[in-house]
Design a protein around this motif. Structure first.
Motif, PDB file in Angstrom:
ATOM      1  N   HIS A   1      10.830 -18.774   5.759  1.00 19.05           N
ATOM      2  CA  HIS A   1       9.743 -18.864   4.777  1.00 19.05           C
ATOM      3  C   HIS A   1      10.064 -19.906   3.713  1.00 19.05           C
ATOM      4  O   HIS A   1       9.213 -20.712   3.321  1.00 19.05           O
ATOM      5  N   ARG A   2      11.305 -19.918   3.251  1.00 23.39           N
ATOM      6  CA  ARG A   2      11.711 -20.825   2.192  1.00 23.39           C
ATOM      7  C   ARG A   2      11.445 -22.290   2.558  1.00 23.39           C
ATOM      8  O   ARG A   2      11.172 -23.120   1.683  1.00 23.39           O
ATOM      9  N   PHE A   3      11.546 -22.646   3.860  1.00 25.30           N
ATOM     10  CA  PHE A   3      11.304 -24.035   4.266  1.00 25.30           C
ATOM     11  C   PHE A   3       9.906 -24.256   4.825  1.00 25.30           C
ATOM     12  O   PHE A   3       9.338 -25.335   4.688  1.00 25.30           O
ATOM     13  N   ILE A   4       9.325 -23.223   5.449  1.00 27.26           N
ATOM     14  CA  ILE A   4       7.963 -23.361   5.973  1.00 27.26           C
ATOM     15  C   ILE A   4       7.001 -23.741   4.858  1.00 27.26           C
ATOM     16  O   ILE A   4       6.115 -24.580   5.031  1.00 27.26           O
ATOM     17  N   PHE A   5       7.190 -23.137   3.691  1.00 27.40           N
ATOM     18  CA  PHE A   5       6.260 -23.353   2.578  1.00 27.40           C
ATOM     19  C   PHE A   5       6.761 -24.404   1.579  1.00 27.40           C
ATOM     20  O   PHE A   5       6.186 -24.560   0.509  1.00 27.40           O
ATOM     21  N   ASP A   6       7.806 -25.127   1.961  1.00 26.73           N
ATOM     22  CA  ASP A   6       8.307 -26.222   1.127  1.00 26.73           C
ATOM     23  C   ASP A   6       7.495 -27.476   1.444  1.00 26.73           C
ATOM     24  O   ASP A   6       7.497 -27.949   2.589  1.00 26.73           O
ATOM     25  N   SER A   7       6.801 -28.012   0.452  1.00 29.21           N
ATOM     26  CA  SER A   7       5.905 -29.156   0.669  1.00 29.21           C
ATOM     27  C   SER A   7       6.645 -30.407   1.135  1.00 29.21           C
ATOM     28  O   SER A   7       6.040 -31.330   1.682  1.00 29.21           O
ATOM     29  N   ARG A   8       7.948 -30.453   0.978  1.00 33.14           N
ATOM     30  CA  ARG A   8       8.715 -31.629   1.384  1.00 33.14           C
ATOM     31  C   ARG A   8       9.155 -31.561   2.840  1.00 33.14           C
ATOM     32  O   ARG A   8       9.572 -32.561   3.423  1.00 33.14           O
ATOM     33  N   ASP A   9       9.071 -30.392   3.436  1.00 33.61           N
ATOM     34  CA  ASP A   9       9.577 -30.176   4.796  1.00 33.61           C
ATOM     35  C   ASP A   9       8.508 -30.517   5.834  1.00 33.61           C
ATOM     36  O   ASP A   9       7.313 -30.375   5.583  1.00 33.61           O
ATOM     37  N   GLU A  10       8.959 -30.947   7.040  1.00 32.35           N
ATOM     38  CA  GLU A  10       8.027 -31.344   8.088  1.00 32.35           C
ATOM     39  C   GLU A  10       8.238 -30.580   9.392  1.00 32.35           C
ATOM     40  O   GLU A  10       7.752 -30.999  10.441  1.00 32.35           O
ATOM     41  N   ALA A  11       8.955 -29.479   9.333  1.00 29.47           N
ATOM     42  CA  ALA A  11       9.226 -28.715  10.555  1.00 29.47           C
ATOM     43  C   ALA A  11       8.643 -27.312  10.496  1.00 29.47           C
ATOM     44  O   ALA A  11       9.096 -26.419  11.208  1.00 29.47           O
ATOM     45  N   GLY A  12       7.599 -27.125   9.671  1.00 28.62           N
ATOM     46  CA  GLY A  12       6.998 -25.806   9.545  1.00 28.62           C
ATOM     47  C   GLY A  12       6.465 -25.274  10.857  1.00 28.62           C
ATOM     48  O   GLY A  12       6.676 -24.109  11.211  1.00 28.62           O
TER      49      GLY A  12
END
Length: 253
Positions: free
Chosen positions: A194-205
């Motif tokens: 969740h911490r990375f799925i909803f991170d606007s900077r990440d591209e691997a959601g």
């Protein structure tokens, strides 16, 4: 006797006046000695404001050096001393004696759902493997930026709660689904996804969502709220899991 010595004696007496005798009942298991589990009681003089970790230290340092448990920072940051205290997952370093009804025996045992190696130490490898499987790191494409990746306060707030996880396994090992099926990713892994799925900077959601869409992913959650109750950092774990489920259905995150 000099006045200085008398003062020290009086101070020592005053310091011991507020101590109480506490019974700590520890679940013991040593596979090198026996395959059987036994409960062992220890009587300890304790300040009610001391922590369960202090009691375990006293046992190990003063009564039984064979007692085995994990601990590191002792300040609720590393998460290594998660255990079941009076039937509830807690951090030993954050649990005060006075909050446990010390008039009765305080039971201490390892967290559930993971293989016990010795006494209060469990095998954390399956837990950390699930954590690694959800790709708990920032994924981006293109050239390396020449400046920091900026993010608004609003975007940061979207996943701020799940950044608090200290990987203590208290939430995962409180989950009845995980107790019965060790293949389930478990709440902690989903929280860190969740911490990375909803991170606007990440591209691997999308990739992480597909990982959690597996039969052992978020759909195994039965929303019992055990995980939220057990989290020593106050993370709304069940809410985070539901948000991941919603993202899987809507593909919006």
């Amino acid at each position: 006797m000099t006045t200085a010595i008398m003062d020290k004696v009086e101070e020592a007496g005053a310091a011991s006046d507020h101590l109480i005798t506490v019974t700590v009942r520890v679940r013991r298991f040593n596979p090198e000695v026996s395959a059987d589990v036994v409960w062992q009681d220890f009587q300890l003089p304790m300040d009610p404001k001391e922590r369960v970790l202090d009691a375990l230290h006293k046992i190990k340092w003063e009564q039984d050096g064979t007692l085995t448990f994990r601990r590191s920072c002792a300040h609720g940051i590393c998460g290594s001393d998660a255990m079941r205290i009076n039937g509830k997952n807690r951090l030993a370093c954050k649990t005060l004696i006075k909050d446990l009804n010390p008039a009765k025996p305080i039971t201490v045992e390892p967290i559930k759902g993971l293989t016990v190696l010795k006494d209060l130490v469990v095998d954390m490898d399956p837990f950390f493997q699930a954590y690694r499987d959800v790709m708990p790191f920032l994924v981006t494409t293109g050239n390396e930026p020449t400046r920091e990746r900026l993010q608004s306060a609003e975007d940061r707030e979207r996943f701020d709660d799940t950044t608090k996880c200290i990987l203590c396994a208290a939430c995962t090992s409180s989950c009845p689904v995980f107790w019965n099926d060790g293949q389930y990713f478990g709440p902690a892994a989903i929280v860190n996804a969740h911490r990375f799925i909803f991170d606007s900077r990440d591209e691997a959601g999308s990739q992480r969502l597909e990982i959690l869409n597996d039969r052992d992913g978020v759909w195994r959650c039965r929303t019992t709220f055990n995980c939220t109750d057990a989290c020593p950092r106050g993370i709304e774990v069940t809410k985070a899991i539901q948000e991941v489920k919603r993202a899987l259905i809507t593909r919006r995150y």
